[in-house]
Design an enzyme around this catalytic site. Structure first.
Site, PDB file in Angstrom:
ATOM      1  N   HIS A 346       0.843  -1.198   0.000  1.00 32.54           N
ATOM      2  CA  HIS A 346       0.000   0.000   0.000  1.00 32.54           C
ATOM      3  C   HIS A 346       0.879   1.249   0.000  1.00 32.54           C
ATOM      4  CE1 HIS A 346      -3.880   2.007   0.454  1.00 32.54           C
ATOM      5  NE2 HIS A 346      -3.156   2.936   1.040  1.00 32.54           N
ATOM      6  N   ALA A 347       0.641   2.139  -0.958  1.00 30.93           N
ATOM      7  CA  ALA A 347       1.540   3.287  -1.164  1.00 30.93           C
ATOM      8  C   ALA A 347       1.587   4.205   0.057  1.00 30.93           C
ATOM      9  CB  ALA A 347       1.074   4.076  -2.377  1.00 30.93           C
ATOM     10  N   HIS A 376       0.100  11.792  -5.920  1.00 32.27           N
ATOM     11  CA  HIS A 376      -0.469  11.852  -4.564  1.00 32.27           C
ATOM     12  C   HIS A 376       0.650  11.724  -3.523  1.00 32.27           C
ATOM     13  CE1 HIS A 376      -3.512  10.938  -1.405  1.00 32.27           C
ATOM     14  NE2 HIS A 376      -2.521  10.219  -0.899  1.00 32.27           N
ATOM     15  N   GLU A 377       1.501  10.744  -3.700  1.00 30.61           N
ATOM     16  CA  GLU A 377       2.560  10.508  -2.698  1.00 30.61           C
ATOM     17  C   GLU A 377       3.580  11.640  -2.675  1.00 30.61           C
ATOM     18  OE1 GLU A 377       2.078   8.404  -0.498  1.00 30.61           O
ATOM     19  OE2 GLU A 377       0.487   7.318  -1.503  1.00 30.61           O
ATOM     20  N   HIS A 380       2.581  14.451  -0.548  1.00 27.43           N
ATOM     21  CA  HIS A 380       2.927  14.292   0.878  1.00 27.43           C
ATOM     22  C   HIS A 380       4.377  14.712   1.108  1.00 27.43           C
ATOM     23  CE1 HIS A 380      -0.724  12.345   2.162  1.00 27.43           C
ATOM     24  NE2 HIS A 380      -0.562  11.276   1.437  1.00 27.43           N
ATOM     25  N   GLU A 404      -3.694  14.954   2.323  1.00 22.04           N
ATOM     26  CA  GLU A 404      -4.151  14.036   1.277  1.00 22.04           C
ATOM     27  C   GLU A 404      -4.527  14.762  -0.011  1.00 22.04           C
ATOM     28  OE1 GLU A 404      -3.593  11.030   1.595  1.00 22.04           O
ATOM     29  OE2 GLU A 404      -3.264  10.936   3.765  1.00 22.04           O
ATOM     30  N   HIS A 502      -6.651   0.468   5.584  1.00 21.64           N
ATOM     31  CA  HIS A 502      -6.673   1.470   6.656  1.00 21.64           C
ATOM     32  C   HIS A 502      -7.301   0.972   7.953  1.00 21.64           C
ATOM     33  CE1 HIS A 502      -6.070   3.345   2.801  1.00 21.64           C
ATOM     34  NE2 HIS A 502      -5.602   4.422   3.388  1.00 21.64           N
ATOM     35  N   TYR A 512      -9.577  11.350   3.444  1.00 26.31           N
ATOM     36  CA  TYR A 512      -9.662  11.213   1.982  1.00 26.31           C
ATOM     37  C   TYR A 512     -10.967  11.801   1.454  1.00 26.31           C
ATOM     38  CZ  TYR A 512      -5.909   7.919   3.007  1.00 26.31           C
ATOM     39  OH  TYR A 512      -4.759   7.335   3.468  1.00 26.31           O
TER      40      TYR A 512
HETATM   41  O1  X8Z Z   1      -4.290   5.310   1.036  1.00 23.94           O
HETATM   42  C1  X8Z Z   1      -4.253   6.109   0.118  1.00 23.94           C
HETATM   43  C2  X8Z Z   1      -2.908   6.623  -0.373  1.00 23.94           C
HETATM   44  C3  X8Z Z   1      -1.899   6.730   0.713  1.00 23.94           C
HETATM   45  S1  X8Z Z   1      -2.256   7.981   1.850  1.00 23.94           S
HETATM   46  C4  X8Z Z   1      -2.375   5.709  -1.436  1.00 23.94           C
HETATM   47  N1  X8Z Z   1      -5.392   6.483  -0.517  1.00 23.94           N
HETATM   48  C5  X8Z Z   1      -6.697   5.990  -0.119  1.00 23.94           C
HETATM   49  C6  X8Z Z   1      -6.874   4.520  -0.464  1.00 23.94           C
HETATM   50  O2  X8Z Z   1      -6.030   3.960  -1.165  1.00 23.94           O
HETATM   51  O3  X8Z Z   1      -7.868   3.943  -0.042  1.00 23.94           O
HETATM   52  C7  X8Z Z   1      -5.489   7.466  -1.596  1.00 23.94           C
HETATM   53  C8  X8Z Z   1      -6.926   7.467  -1.986  1.00 23.94           C
HETATM   54  C9  X8Z Z   1      -7.684   6.838  -0.865  1.00 23.94           C
HETATM   55 ZN    ZN Z   2      -2.031   9.883   1.044  1.00 22.52          ZN
END
Ligand code: X8Z
Ligand code: ZN
Length: 604
Positions: A346-347, A376-377, A380, A404, A502, A512
């Site tokens: 997960h990024a 997106h990254e 940050h 975010e 998450h 988000y």
């Molecule tokens: O978790 C993230 C990022 C890292 S903060 C990749 N996002 C959420 C997800 O993947 O569920 C970005 C969009 C929503």
């Molecule tokens: Zn993020």
């Protein structure tokens, strides 16, 4: 962002409702403002050290999951939790003092700094840290081994690929169900986790963890929750029309018996493991026949590799007048999935020393989705670097939605004409509905999901959802907000929330939802006020505009030192979160959707 980043926020309101562990007239005589200032300065230094240790241990764990790296990371995180709990307890000695604004804010930020606060009881703290890394490890190592593959197993990114490209109902169902087996062993751990973190939050003066999380927005937790409902109310009509049209097209593809036209959509058909973003369905939804832009193809045709994709994103930030990323970023980041070890794919974006040790951790695939995620990254990373001069408790964004939103704001400027400018496209195809539809399938589809994940957790933490209703309540919310349903029967033996990163990683999710609204507010303000762009918002790109870069920098440099409406004002001139910009952005598409839906029965 990582689970435990010092995401704090907000001023003052809760500081003086801390438990009265010691009073201002304690054994050392009446506390003074000077003592309070020294206490916070010392605490911040200690916190920073613990935080950096934990970051480093976390980096190693997430890029090499083993029994030992999990244990080391759990220890480091435990030390940080211990420190925060102890210092927050000691801080009550200063309750009742009239403090200067900055100091008062820092006391509050200390109490809300951890998303996973532990009780002062050492055994429970150890247990909590272990549960945290165990759940995250289960997720990171999760695989699905379908019978048809005879012993070969699919990783999550491989399952993404199936969901994105297959239109075979049963194949989709297989990976959808298979991934949800991974979270079964998390269920009991999560029940215990909820008990312990709530106890930690209570010791800090909150009624439960949800109240702590929602006290980070410079307003009362209850008002914040009402604020999210208000924003959802603004965008809901647009979501309903998108849902209605997508459902009709899915019914054409899979048949009305599989996708009934008056009910929720089966969740495995939307091109994404959680039905959170739907742009992988674009080929069945393109409003215009003209060729659509396919960034994946463009990247492949130009032979851009993973690092090359990151270079494109960096170049965008540089075009705004920001400095290139440090050499160490290129040396220390993880851009691809290693073949020889387990990692958390997960990024995420990191600033390990809170100064300039910027990194991203991703398992990049050469496609448009990851191209956006890289922006997106890096958002940050650039934010982290912009506020790195601030005191430790201010090392964060104005609120977590701002963090975010930043990289997504940049990605909104990845328009057809930008792609042509950077040679990723030879010619921008005519028409505007295709790019708008593609974006809506991500941004508008995301909104109810972005909201419901924490609606579920808020109710779990405050007890309105008891442990024996976790899964049912999850699906009730998914149906109510997203209009999707589980394709097969689910029971309380399942733990479907745990199949989303998450939840095991304990990263709050409302950020988000906020980001999805904020990025359009920021984009509109920059386009109209700085770029002076008068055309439709979706055609505007801030690429190469140094003045836009200056404004973004000015906002980012404030970090968490001021309440978020101040940062909002710097960026947009206004002080409220508002969905009118996202609505304006998608208006041409919404008008088109209404036309498509005029003879359809929408809703579920
Ligand atoms: O978790 C993230 C990022 C890292 S903060 C990749 N996002 C959420 C997800 O993947 O569920 C970005 C969009 C929503
Ligand atoms: Zn993020």
């Amino acid at each position: 962002m990582k689970p435990y980043a010092l995401v704090a926020i907000a001023a003052c309101t809760l500081l003086f409702s801390l438990p009265e562990i010691a009073s201002a007239q304690g054994s050392r005589g009446p506390a003074t403002v000077e003592e309070a200032a020294t206490f916070i300065a010392d605490t911040e230094q200690g916190l920073l050290r613990k935080w950096i240790d934990a970051e480093r241990a976390e980096w190693v764990r997430m890029t090499y999951i083993t029994h030992d790296t999990q244990a080391i990371a759990a220890r480091a995180y435990e030390a940080m939790m211990e420190y925060v709990a102890r210092k927050a307890g000691e801080a009550t000695r200063f309750a009742g003092l009239t403090l200067p604004y900055e100091l008062k804010r820092k006391f509050h930020l200390l109490t809300v700094s951890l998303s996973m606060p532990a009780p002062q009881d050492a055994a429970k703290r150890e247990e909590l840290a272990k549960i945290g890394t165990t759940m995250d490890g289960i997720y990171g190592k999760g695989k699905h081994c379908p019978e048809r593959l005879k012993g070969r197993c699919l990783t999550l990114p491989e399952m993404y690929e199936v969901l994105a490209t297959s239109r075979d109902y049963d194949e989709l169902l297989d990976v959808w169900q298979g991934w949800r087996k991974v979270s079964l062993p998390m269920r009991d751990l999560f029940v215990r986790f909820v008990d312990i973190v709530n106890e930690g939050a209570e010791e800090l003066g909150f009624s439960n963890l949800a109240e702590l999380w929602n006290s980070r927005y410079d307003m009362d937790a209850e008002d914040f929750e009402a604020e999210t409902d208000r924003l959802w109310g603004q965008v809901k009509p647009l979501y309903l029309d998108l849902h209605c049209h997508v459902r009709a097209k899915l019914a054409e593809c899979y048949g009305e018996d599989m996708v009934p036209l008056d009910g929720p959509i089966p969740a495995h058909l939307l091109g994404n493991m959680w039905a959170q973003e739907w742009s992988n369905l674009f080929d069945m939804l393109a409003p215009e026949k003209a060729t659509a832009i396919d960034i994946s193809e463009a990247l492949k045709a130009k032979k851009v590799d993973e690092k090359g994709m990151v270079k494109y994103a960096e170049n965008f930030f540089v075009s705004l007048g920001m400095p290139p990323l440090p050499e160490s970023f290129w040396e220390r980041s993880m851009f691809t999935k290693p073949r020889d070890r387990e990692v958390v794919c997960h990024a995420s974006a990191w600033d390990v020393d809170q100064k300039d040790d910027l990194r991203i951790k991703m398992c990049i695939h050469i496609n448009g989705e990851d191209f956006t995620t890289i922006h997106h990254e890096l958002g940050h990373n650039y934010y982290q670097r912009a506020y790195n001069h601030l005191d430790p408790l201010f090392l964060n964004s104005a609120n977590d939605g701002f963090h975010e939103a930043l990289g997504d704001l940049i990605a909104l400027s990845v328009t057809p004409s930008y792609l042509k400018q950077v040679d990723l496209l030879d010619e921008a195809p005519p028409g505007y509905l295709n790019p708008l539809m593609k974006r809506a399938l991500d941004k508008i589809a995301f909104l109810p999901w972005g909201l419901m994940v924490d609606k579920w957790r808020w109710k779990v933490f405050d007890g309105r959802i008891p442990a024996d209703e976790y899964n049912q309540a999850w699906w009730d919310l998914r149906e109510r907000y997203q209009g999707v349903k589980a394709p097969v029967k689910r029971t309380e033996n399942d733990f479907d929330p745990g199949a989303k990163y998450h939840i095991p990683a304990n990263v709050p999710y409302t950020r988000y939802f906020l980001a999805a609204i904020l990025q359009f507010q920021f984009h509109r303000a920059l386009c109209r006020q700085v770029v002076k762009f008068e055309g439709p918002l979706h055609e505007c790109s801030i690429y190469g505009n140094k003045e836009a870069g200056d404004r973004i920098m000015k906002m980012m440099k404030m970090g968490l030192s001021r309440p978020w409406p101040d940062a909002m004002e710097v960026m947009t001139g206004g002080r409220r979160m508002n969905a009118d910009a996202i609505i304006e952005y998608f208006k041409p598409l919404h008008d088109w959707l209404k036309e498509q839906n005029k003879d359809r029965q929408c809703g579920w």
